[in-house]
Structure formats: C-alpha cells, structure tokens
Design a protein around this motif. Structure first.
Motif: not given
Lengths: 102, 102
Positions: A7, A9, A56, A60, A64, A67, A79, A88-91, B94-100
């Motif tokens: 997922a 988020i 979903y 991975l 990518q 992305k 954006g 925020s993006v959470r994989v 949560v495997e990866q995370e990034y923010s703006f």
C-alpha cells in the motif's frame, strides 16, 4: 495464503484554488490504473483540503516504476510548485487484512 | 536508520445519520492516543461518507492490544451494528517514507 502486496499511503494538504489540480488528479488515477502491478486505489479529501489516497500494488518494483513514470513526474512537480502545502508518502507492506460488509 | 513502525489503514463507508458516531469517533482517537505504542493518526471523511483513517504504531503487539481494548471493542460492535455499511482494516509495515513541506 494471500499473495504479498503493498500500500502507498499519500497524505496531503492542498493549497487554495484548483489550478488544474482536479483534472490532473483524475488523469493520474486513470493512468495509475493502467500501470503494471496496480491493484486498486481509494481516495478521500475533506472540505478543509486534507486528503488521504491509498493505492495498492503487487511489488515495490511496480511502485518505483509508477513513481518514475514521465507523466506522473510532471504531476509531482506541479504538486510541489503549486497544489500542496505538504504531503507525505509511505510505502507499506500489507501484513494483515480483514473486512466487514453489511 | 529509522525504527520500524506500522500503519493501520481503516477505510470505511458510513451509514446515514449520526447515531452517536461523532462522539464515539472523537473518544476513540483520544483513547487510542493514550495507548502504549501509539505514534499518530490521520483521518479524513468526505461528504459521501467515505472515510480513510491511518493510525501509526510501534509494533504489531501494540496494534493487537488496541484492537482488543475493552472500550474499543464496544465501539467496534456499534460500528458493525449501526455506523458502517462496510469497512476494511489493513495492518502494514512502513518500508519507505518521504515528505514535502512548503
């Protein structure tokens, strides 16, 4: 046993005004839906401009690829320039799942 | 390196009318926030009654504890009886995370 899936988020706060956002958001959902590995998407934004979109994916790698998709990259740039105060993006790897339906 | 943590994605569709929902939803966020392992929560519902709530936790164990909390159990029961047409719960790592941020 259910196959592993992931997922993404995406939580965000919009700036005021549309500035082409709604059309691009719709286009991104349509385009994402056609990508390899896409399994589904759920998206909600409230009247204060706070949004959560969860998409979903089967791996991975396909996350990518999406992305890095050229058209998605243009949307990401817009954006940052204009549409979002923050995001925020959470994989995430889905570990457990259960549902209720009336 | 960031410590491992977990996201619980709760997607739902509300039934019509309040029936004590708003008060209980507020109480559940307050109560969840006081539980061991709670890291944060983001929640959005739109005008069509579609909602996504994501809560963040330090381990699968604390997620399970919250799921089994006596007061939360009462809310879950009311949710099935009255408040929701449908919902899904996904427990994710949560495997990866990034923010703006602007």
């Amino acid at each position: 046993m259910k196959k592993t899936y992931y997922a993404v988020i995406f939580t965000s706060e919009r700036t005021a005004g549309d500035h082409g956002y709604e059309a691009m958001a719709k286009q991104m959902v349509e385009l994402a839906s056609k990508q390899p590995g896409f399994l589904g998407v759920e998206s909600v934004r409230n009247e204060n401009g706070i949004g959560i979109t969860v998409s979903y994916w089967d791996s991975l790698e396909t996350i990518q690829q999406w992305k890095k998709h050229a058209v998605h990259k243009i949307a990401q740039e817009k954006g940052k320039q204009q549409w979002y105060h923050r995001y925020s993006v959470r994989v995430c790897k889905v570990e457990q799942e259960y549902s209720f339906e009336r």
